[in-house]
Design an enzyme around this catalytic site. Structure first.
Site, PDB file in Angstrom:
ATOM      1  CG  ASP A   1     -13.540  64.781  55.161  1.00  0.00           C
ATOM      2  OD1 ASP A   1     -13.850  64.404  54.030  1.00  0.00           O
ATOM      3  OD2 ASP A   1     -13.990  64.254  56.211  1.00  0.00           O
TER       4      ASP A   1
ATOM      5  CD  GLU B   1     -20.183  64.960  51.373  1.00  0.00           C
ATOM      6  OE1 GLU B   1     -20.918  64.774  52.342  1.00  0.00           O
ATOM      7  OE2 GLU B   1     -19.424  64.071  50.929  1.00  0.00           O
TER       8      GLU B   1
END
Ligand code: FUB
Length: 318
Positions: free
Chosen positions: A5, A212
């Site tokens: 991420d 997301e």
């Protein structure tokens, strides 16, 4: 060390990466992402692309966040004045995700966490975008384990509630940041993603609907919203004229990578645009043990983004 991420930023001429810190905690894999059981953050920096990467050590540990319960997920960072803000999603002691802030005088930390999450924050995957007029906006949200479907206009429902397949999909949220950078200056709003006809992308459109990992960058006066489609594993993008949207869907930036999740950031550094992402190649494909990668991102002359495939990139870099 496994990292995922990646949120990349240029601070003081240097490239900084704020990733999740994956590790093996032994929690079995499920659809809620319980196996992503991370406990801390490290910050990384580079002086040049392809140059040495510095791990600046522990930046923040879950034990130093008074309200946190478990699962430190995808963070982001911002600089305002001479302060640096680390934004992080973590479940509280009731197992509900909120977004926290920690502050430092240095881009690499260590960061000191506030006593409470940002008021009015919920769900996960914060991304803070600094517009050219000096305003900061936070984008956030994620479905399934990210719990966005358990909220309605800032109210916690305590159960999953998804729109029907032919209804507009759940939208990422955006809020103008307060001057203090630790609060929202307004109620979070829905970020609408429209198809080519101007209709909202619907829940059943799994190839294109938001899941997301929202990220916003500005190119040639336009706002680019990019995000992960989750269970179809693409990073896609949409273009708009305002940080609030609406954004019109344009296409895929990054095809599925090895591993379930696909999560990225986009940053300009030394005159070129870069895509940061992760995959599970270094762990032999383990979903929750990912590693950060970067590759050049190309905006075509018409403003579209060149589609990338990590497997093809890896072959051509050999
Ligand atoms: O790393 C934990 C979660 O997995 C992130 O918050 C999501 O974006 C997905 O990458």
């Amino acid at each position: 060390m496994y990292t995922a991420d990646p949120s990349a930023h240029v601070f003081n001429g240097k490239l900084y990466v704020y990733p999740s810190h994956d590790f093996e905690s032994g929690i079995p894999e499920d659809d809620l992402g319980s196996h992503f059981n991370m406990e801390d953050y490290h910050v990384f920096s580079m002086d040049s692309v392809g140059g040495e990467v510095t791990d600046h050590g522990l930046a923040l540990h879950i034990d130093d966040v008074p309200w946190a319960g478990r699962q430190m997920w995808a963070p982001d960072a911002a600089k305002k004045g001479d302060e640096y803000f680390l934004y992080f999603p973590v479940k509280d002691k009731e197992d509900i995700f909120h977004i926290g802030v920690a502050i430092s005088k240095n881009p690499e930390g260590p960061f000191e966490a506030m006593d409470n999450p940002i008021e009015g924050s919920y769900s996960m995957d914060p991304a803070v975008f600094e517009d050219t007029d000096g305003k900061y906006y936070m984008y956030f949200g994620g479905i399934w384990g990210g719990q966005l479907q358990q909220w309605d206009q800032g109210e916690y429902l305590g159960e999953d509630r998804y729109p029907a397949d032919d209804e507009p999909a759940l939208a990422p949220k955006v809020a103008l940041m307060g001057d203090d950078m630790v609060s929202f200056a307004e109620e979070p709003k829905d970020v609408l993603v429209l198809d080519e006809k101007g209709d909202p992308i619907v829940t059943g459109d799994n190839d294109r609907r938001f899941f997301e990992a929202a990220w916003v960058h500005k190119y040639d006066g336009k706002y680019y919203l990019s995000y992960s489609t989750g269970d179809t594993h693409n990073i896609v993008y949409a273009i708009g004229d305002s940080p609030y949207g609406p954004f019109t869907y344009k296409g895929v930036i990054l095809d599925p990578v090895l591993g379930w999740t696909n999560h990225h950031s986009i940053v300009k550094y030394q005159g070129k645009w870069w895509l940061f992402f992760h995959d599970s190649s270094m762990s032999g494909g383990k979903t929750h043990l990912r590693s950060v990668k970067m590759t050049e991102l190309t905006h075509n002359p018409d403003g579209s983004i060149k589609r990338l495939n990590a497997f093809v990139e890896a072959e051509s870099n050999k």
